[in-house]
Design an enzyme around this catalytic site. Structure first.
Site, PDB file in Angstrom:
ATOM      1  CG  ASN A   9      -1.785   1.183   1.363  1.00  0.00           C
ATOM      2  OD1 ASN A   9      -1.782   2.047   0.481  1.00  0.00           O
ATOM      3  ND2 ASN A   9      -2.538   1.258   2.445  1.00  0.00           N
ATOM      4  CG  PHE A  10       2.525   2.760  -3.573  1.00  0.00           C
ATOM      5  CD1 PHE A  10       2.914   1.492  -3.195  1.00  0.00           C
ATOM      6  CD2 PHE A  10       2.842   3.199  -4.844  1.00  0.00           C
ATOM      7  CE1 PHE A  10       3.600   0.664  -4.072  1.00  0.00           C
ATOM      8  CE2 PHE A  10       3.513   2.387  -5.748  1.00  0.00           C
ATOM      9  CZ  PHE A  10       3.894   1.110  -5.358  1.00  0.00           C
ATOM     10  CG  HIS A  93      -6.170   1.465   5.128  1.00  0.00           C
ATOM     11  ND1 HIS A  93      -5.674   2.344   6.075  1.00  0.00           N
ATOM     12  CD2 HIS A  93      -5.212   0.540   4.948  1.00  0.00           C
ATOM     13  CE1 HIS A  93      -4.470   1.962   6.423  1.00  0.00           C
ATOM     14  NE2 HIS A  93      -4.158   0.877   5.760  1.00  0.00           N
ATOM     15  CD  GLU A 141      -3.659  -2.885   7.493  1.00  0.00           C
ATOM     16  OE1 GLU A 141      -4.311  -1.852   7.358  1.00  0.00           O
ATOM     17  OE2 GLU A 141      -2.540  -3.028   7.007  1.00  0.00           O
ATOM     18  CB  ILE A 146      -0.950   1.068  11.070  1.00  0.00           C
ATOM     19  CG1 ILE A 146      -1.974  -0.022  10.735  1.00  0.00           C
ATOM     20  CG2 ILE A 146      -0.562   1.840   9.806  1.00  0.00           C
ATOM     21  CD1 ILE A 146      -3.283   0.495  10.157  1.00  0.00           C
ATOM     22  N   GLY A 181       2.904  -3.226  10.690  1.00  0.00           N
ATOM     23  CA  GLY A 181       4.248  -3.484  11.213  1.00  0.00           C
ATOM     24  C   GLY A 181       4.987  -4.622  10.544  1.00  0.00           C
ATOM     25  CB  ALA A 202       2.364   0.964   3.965  1.00  0.00           C
ATOM     26  CB  SER A 203       6.195   2.165   6.819  1.00  0.00           C
ATOM     27  OG  SER A 203       5.826   1.176   7.765  1.00  0.00           O
TER      28      SER A 203
HETATM   29  O1  G3P Z   1      -2.353  -1.019   4.417  1.00  0.00           O
HETATM   30  C1  G3P Z   1      -1.290  -1.549   5.146  1.00  0.00           C
HETATM   31  C2  G3P Z   1      -0.794  -0.587   6.131  1.00  0.00           C
HETATM   32  O2  G3P Z   1      -1.820   0.030   6.854  1.00  0.00           O
HETATM   33  C3  G3P Z   1       0.226  -1.171   7.060  1.00  0.00           C
HETATM   34  O3  G3P Z   1       1.135  -0.158   7.306  1.00  0.00           O
HETATM   35  O4  G3P Z   1       3.392   0.775   7.524  1.00  0.00           O
HETATM   36  O5  G3P Z   1       2.533  -0.867   9.235  1.00  0.00           O
HETATM   37  O6  G3P Z   1       3.118  -1.654   6.927  1.00  0.00           O
HETATM   38  P1  G3P Z   1       2.616  -0.510   7.777  1.00  0.00           P
END
Ligand code: G3P
Length: 223
Positions: A9-10, A93, A141, A146, A181, A202-203
């Site tokens: 997810n960008f 989301h 999630e 996150i 995470g 994402a991150s």
């Molecule tokens: O959509 C996935 C995202 O919400 C997860 O974020 O940065 O914890 O991988 P992250």
């Protein structure tokens, strides 16, 4: 989407916007082609068409609106995502929540158009409610994890396995993803051990010093 899969997810990260979004998508496509891993990218709406045109891996929208196509200035009906080349869409989301009544309208419309749906859920109760609406996937999630450094598969494995069990009970056709995470191959492998068909992240990729190295490592977790 071929599973098991990694959905990147960008979000609205500057590191994955415009030309940079295309660069990250091309990295994902290169790794998918080289390793056989199933990788999906979810860029911002303004980048979907260009990326869908340039890469041969599935491109998902991050959101679509529960509106019909037509005189809808500023809205994004599912038809617009389809015309842009999206293969599917995230919905609900935690950073872009959708009222349940709208989800009840939009999920069947996406299904009718052939857009796969990843319905995102913050908790087990929401995961069950969304599963009842029949998307292809529900992604559990926990919002508090996150963007953090601890994977949901380590911090709350019982939430992941609980989502799998409860979703299987209310709608066995729905497959489960998990996210928040997720940063390493071990996190991905653990997600699959817990009964999911992959991860939403994402991150760990978009904000990585070396997104290619980070995604190549994550892809090893799918084996
Ligand atoms: O959509 C996935 C995202 O919400 C997860 O974020 O940065 O914890 O991988 P992250």
């Amino acid at each position: 989407m071929r599973t098991p899969a990694i959905v990147v997810n960008f979000k609205a990260y500057p590191e994955a916007m415009g030309p940079k979004a295309l660069a990250v998508a091309k990295i994902a496509a290169e790794i998918a082609n080289r390793t056989g891993a199933s990788i999906v990218v979810a860029p911002a709406a303004t980048d979907v068409a260009r990326i869908a045109h340039e890469v041969r891996i599935p491109v998902f929208a991050q959101h679509v609106d529960a509106v019909e196509a037509g005189a809808r200035t500023g809205w994004l009906p599912p038809e617009a995502a389809l015309e842009a080349g999206a293969a599917g869409t995230l919905l609900n989301h935690s950073e872009r929540k959708i009222p349940m009544k709208n989800l009840q309208a939009i999920i069947p419309r996406c299904e009718a158009l052939g857009l796969e749906v990843v319905g995102c859920a913050d908790d087990l109760a929401e995961a069950e409610s969304i599963a009842r609406l029949g998307p292809e996937y529900v992604a559990i999630e926990p919002p508090e994890l996150i963007g953090g450094d601890v994977s949901v598969t380590r911090a709350k494995p019982e939430v992941v396995s609980g989502a799998v069990a409860r979703i299987r009970k209310v709608n066995p056709r729905v497959e489960v993803l998990c996210g928040a995470g997720v940063r390493t191959a071990k996190d991905v492998a653990r997600a699959i051990e817990l009964g999911t068909v992959g991860v939403l992240l994402a991150s760990g990729v978009v904000k990585a010093k070396d997104p290619k190295k980070a995604l190549a490592d994550l892809a090893r977790g799918l084996r």
